[in-house]
Design a protein around this motif. Structure first.
Motif, PDB file in Angstrom:
ATOM      1  N   PRO A  71     -56.260 -29.012  17.166  1.00  0.00           N
ATOM      2  CA  PRO A  71     -54.396 -29.680  16.941  1.00  0.00           C
ATOM      3  C   PRO A  71     -53.978 -29.919  15.536  1.00  0.00           C
ATOM      4  O   PRO A  71     -52.521 -29.389  14.973  1.00  0.00           O
ATOM      5  CB  PRO A  71     -54.603 -31.371  17.460  1.00  0.00           C
ATOM      6  N   VAL A  72     -53.954 -29.853  14.620  1.00  0.00           N
ATOM      7  CA  VAL A  72     -54.430 -29.855  13.007  1.00  0.00           C
ATOM      8  C   VAL A  72     -53.439 -28.659  12.435  1.00  0.00           C
ATOM      9  O   VAL A  72     -52.534 -28.501  12.116  1.00  0.00           O
ATOM     10  CB  VAL A  72     -55.118 -30.708  11.881  1.00  0.00           C
ATOM     11  N   TRP A  73     -54.673 -27.617  12.792  1.00  0.00           N
ATOM     12  CA  TRP A  73     -54.176 -25.918  13.035  1.00  0.00           C
ATOM     13  C   TRP A  73     -52.557 -26.065  13.064  1.00  0.00           C
ATOM     14  O   TRP A  73     -51.689 -25.117  12.557  1.00  0.00           O
ATOM     15  CB  TRP A  73     -55.526 -25.089  14.055  1.00  0.00           C
ATOM     16  N   ARG A  74     -52.467 -25.902  14.519  1.00  0.00           N
ATOM     17  CA  ARG A  74     -51.627 -25.655  15.452  1.00  0.00           C
ATOM     18  C   ARG A  74     -49.927 -26.455  14.832  1.00  0.00           C
ATOM     19  O   ARG A  74     -48.974 -25.635  14.685  1.00  0.00           O
ATOM     20  CB  ARG A  74     -51.302 -26.426  16.765  1.00  0.00           C
ATOM     21  N   VAL A  75     -50.162 -27.501  14.137  1.00  0.00           N
ATOM     22  CA  VAL A  75     -48.645 -28.859  13.794  1.00  0.00           C
ATOM     23  C   VAL A  75     -48.800 -27.604  11.870  1.00  0.00           C
ATOM     24  O   VAL A  75     -47.847 -27.561  12.005  1.00  0.00           O
ATOM     25  CB  VAL A  75     -49.257 -30.062  13.162  1.00  0.00           C
TER      26      VAL A  75
END
Length: 313
Positions: A71-75
């Motif tokens: 999720p952090v990578w996507r953001v």
């Protein structure tokens, strides 16, 4: 924990077909064939990934599980899709976006790496290992992984998962030595196929096998595509010869925990935080002071003229 691999298909708009291993080595051929069917669907493995996205994933996945990284990578990629975008971002925003991934110095190094890519390579991630290793925060493993997973090139990618797979299948031991050895790297290099595409696929497949089947504590030998080739299994699964040298660091009460609490408080703050409001970050005030000093020295935190603490401007 080493990083989880990406599918090393060429960077193009059309999806890649399953690879046909150009090798007679059954360990490689079977592992790659298994990976074609079993690979997890992760965003940094898809055909529309970019070399920058792959590099970011590798840095984030260092000692951090996929479930926390994704999720952090996507953001992150939505906000800073290119090295130039990250290089121009306020450092405080970068540290806030890093959130709870841990080891926040990686966020600083990643921003420094982005700046170097802009300055030295016109904003494009290089595909040469020497050039990659010259970037801030990029070591031998990450350079090899980016070359393989972003560009589909031949390299020797050795992380904890690959070491474990090779130790068991070829060495007959439960785990490799506590620290990587030259002998292990030589063994890994000898297995890598000569063909670039197959070599890159093997790098991803062997890492995936170690991550989801040939795990450290509960290997799923019944689901392993190379179980009949495994020297460790044939020897009756002898125990880890180096178990007495491996230590698991406790988390509660450590400086890492205190530093994490301080960073969490500063990420949430909109104004500089007085020292008194950080006192409950640890049970020992001398430990809190030590951790604050370390964070300032590392460039993760700054102190203003009033003695209050804040993320870098």
């Amino acid at each position: 924990m080493g990083a989880v691999p990406v599918v090393p298909a060429p960077l193009r708009s059309t999806p890649s077909a399953p690879s046909v291993p150009d090798t007679t080595d059954p360990l490689v051929a079977r592992t790659v064939a298994w990976f074609d069917d079993a690979a997890r669907d992760l965003p940094w493995r898809r055909p529309d990934r970019t070399p920058w996205g792959v590099l970011v994933s590798e840095v984030m996945l260092q000692q951090t599980p996929v479930v926390r990284v994704e999720p952090v990578w996507r953001v992150w990629l939505e906000r800073w899709p290119t090295p130039a975008d990250l290089a121009a971002a306020p450092t405080a925003d970068v540290l806030r976006a890093w959130d709870r991934l841990g080891y926040p110095r990686r966020a600083l190094r990643l921003q420094q790496c982005a700046g170097a890519i802009v300055a030295r390579h016109d904003g494009g991630v290089p595909d040469d290992e020497e050039a990659l290793r010259a970037l801030p925060g990029i070591g031998e493993y990450t350079a090899a992984a980016v070359r393989a997973f972003a560009f589909g090139r031949r390299s020797v990618v050795v992380d904890t998962n690959v070491r474990r797979v090779l130790a068991r299948t070829l060495g007959g031991t439960a785990l490799g030595a506590p620290a990587p050895t030259a002998a292990e790297r030589g063994l890994a290099a000898g297995v890598v196929p000569a063909d670039e595409a197959t070599a890159a696929r093997w790098a991803a497949a062997s890492m995936e096998l170690g991550a989801v089947v040939c795990t450290a504590r509960a290997p799923r030998c019944g689901a392993c595509p190379v179980a009949d080739l495994c020297a460790w299994r044939a020897a009756g699964h002898p125990p880890d010869a180096h178990a007495h040298r491996r230590r698991t660091q406790a988390w509660h009460g450590t400086d890492r925990q205190v530093r994490g609490r301080v960073m969490a408080a500063l990420r949430a703050a909109v104004e500089p935080v007085p020292r008194a409001l950080l006192a409950d970050s640890g049970p020992d005030q001398s430990q809190v002071d030590r951790c604050l000093g370390g964070l300032v020295e590392d460039g993760l935190v700054e102190q203003d003229d009033a003695g209050r603490y804040h993320l870098p401007a």
